[in-house]
Design an enzyme around this catalytic site. Structure first.
Site, mmCIF file in Angstrom:
data_model
loop_
_atom_site.group_PDB
_atom_site.id
_atom_site.type_symbol
_atom_site.label_atom_id
_atom_site.label_comp_id
_atom_site.label_asym_id
_atom_site.label_seq_id
_atom_site.Cartn_x
_atom_site.Cartn_y
_atom_site.Cartn_z
ATOM 1 C CG ASP A 103 -2.137 -0.863 1.596
ATOM 2 O OD1 ASP A 103 -2.204 -1.647 0.314
ATOM 3 O OD2 ASP A 103 -3.178 -0.996 2.023
ATOM 4 C CG ASN A 104 2.686 2.387 -2.455
ATOM 5 O OD1 ASN A 104 3.756 1.804 -1.780
ATOM 6 N ND2 ASN A 104 2.767 1.517 -3.858
ATOM 7 C CG HIS A 130 5.671 6.952 -12.539
ATOM 8 N ND1 HIS A 130 5.121 7.397 -11.201
ATOM 9 C CD2 HIS A 130 6.583 7.573 -12.801
ATOM 10 C CE1 HIS A 130 5.002 8.807 -10.439
ATOM 11 N NE2 HIS A 130 6.542 9.095 -11.710
ATOM 12 C CE LYS A 141 1.596 1.453 -10.365
ATOM 13 N NZ LYS A 141 1.850 3.064 -10.705
ATOM 14 C CE1 TYR A 147 1.456 3.626 -5.841
ATOM 15 C CE2 TYR A 147 0.475 5.625 -5.182
ATOM 16 C CZ TYR A 147 1.591 4.772 -5.554
ATOM 17 O OH TYR A 147 3.305 5.033 -5.438
ATOM 18 C CE LYS A 160 10.099 8.615 -12.046
ATOM 19 N NZ LYS A 160 9.294 7.635 -11.253
ATOM 20 C CG ASP A 161 7.688 11.282 -14.067
ATOM 21 O OD1 ASP A 161 7.712 10.062 -13.981
ATOM 22 O OD2 ASP A 161 6.341 12.098 -13.001
#
Length: 181
Positions: free
Chosen positions: A48-49, A62, A71, A131, A171-172
């Site tokens: 879980d995040n 991602h 997810k 999520y 990064k994105d």
């Protein structure tokens, strides 16, 4: 709980049964047996995040090259525009996207099967995003699809939410286009 088809096989809007009165509300946010029944899957969640972001933050799109994650996502505070892009090479829907508003008010969730890139844009002053994932985070396999890839053409609701340019991570900002993944 009920599932609503989105036009992308493997991506479903999940609407919980909410019981509310003058005191507030209650709903079961997850039940493995019911989830398996309405999605036709038998995925087990392993992680879980929780993320918190401010208005205009765009996280994504991602995915993990190996150990792809399914997810189940929801917003517990605020509002986001949530997006899934089909990156399964053998899929007839390859490169197509689906987006939906998720908020604390509508209490909707989105199920995104493994094999999709995922991201969201925060539309409220801030948002808390939760999520569950079907596989563990593996940074060595992490990748990003460009949020503004013209071949995908996600219609992010920027102007109508008074967002001139989304705030993305370094990064994105270096993410690849679909034709290069």
């Amino acid at each position: 709980m009920k599932a609503i088809e989105t036009g992308l096989p493997g991506v479903l809007i999940i609407e919980p049964k909410v019981f509310g009165d003058a005191r507030g509300f209650f709903f079961e946010s997850f039940n493995q047996r019911v989830f398996d029944e309405i999605t036709g899957t038998n995925h087990q969640f392993v992680q879980d995040n929780h993320s918190r972001s401010t208005k205009g933050v765009l996280r994504g799109l991602h995915y993990q090259v190996q150990q792809p994650q399914g997810k189940l996502v929801r917003v517990v505070s605020g509002k986001v525009f949530d997006v899934a892009v089909d990156i399964r090479k053998d899929s007839p829907k390859f490169g197509q996207w689906f987006g939906v508003e998720l908020s604390a008010e509508n209490q909707r969730m989105l199920w995104i099967s493994p094999g999709f890139a995922h991201g969201f844009l925060v539309l409220s002053e801030s948002a808390d995003f939760l999520y569950k994932t079907t596989d563990y985070y593996a940074p060595q396999f992490e990748a990003s699809l460009a949020w503004d890839d013209p071949d995908v053409g996600v219609d992010w609701p920027l102007a109508e939410n008074k967002i001139s340019k989304p705030l993305v991570s370094d990064k994105d900002g270096r993410a690849k286009q679909l034709k290069n993944i």
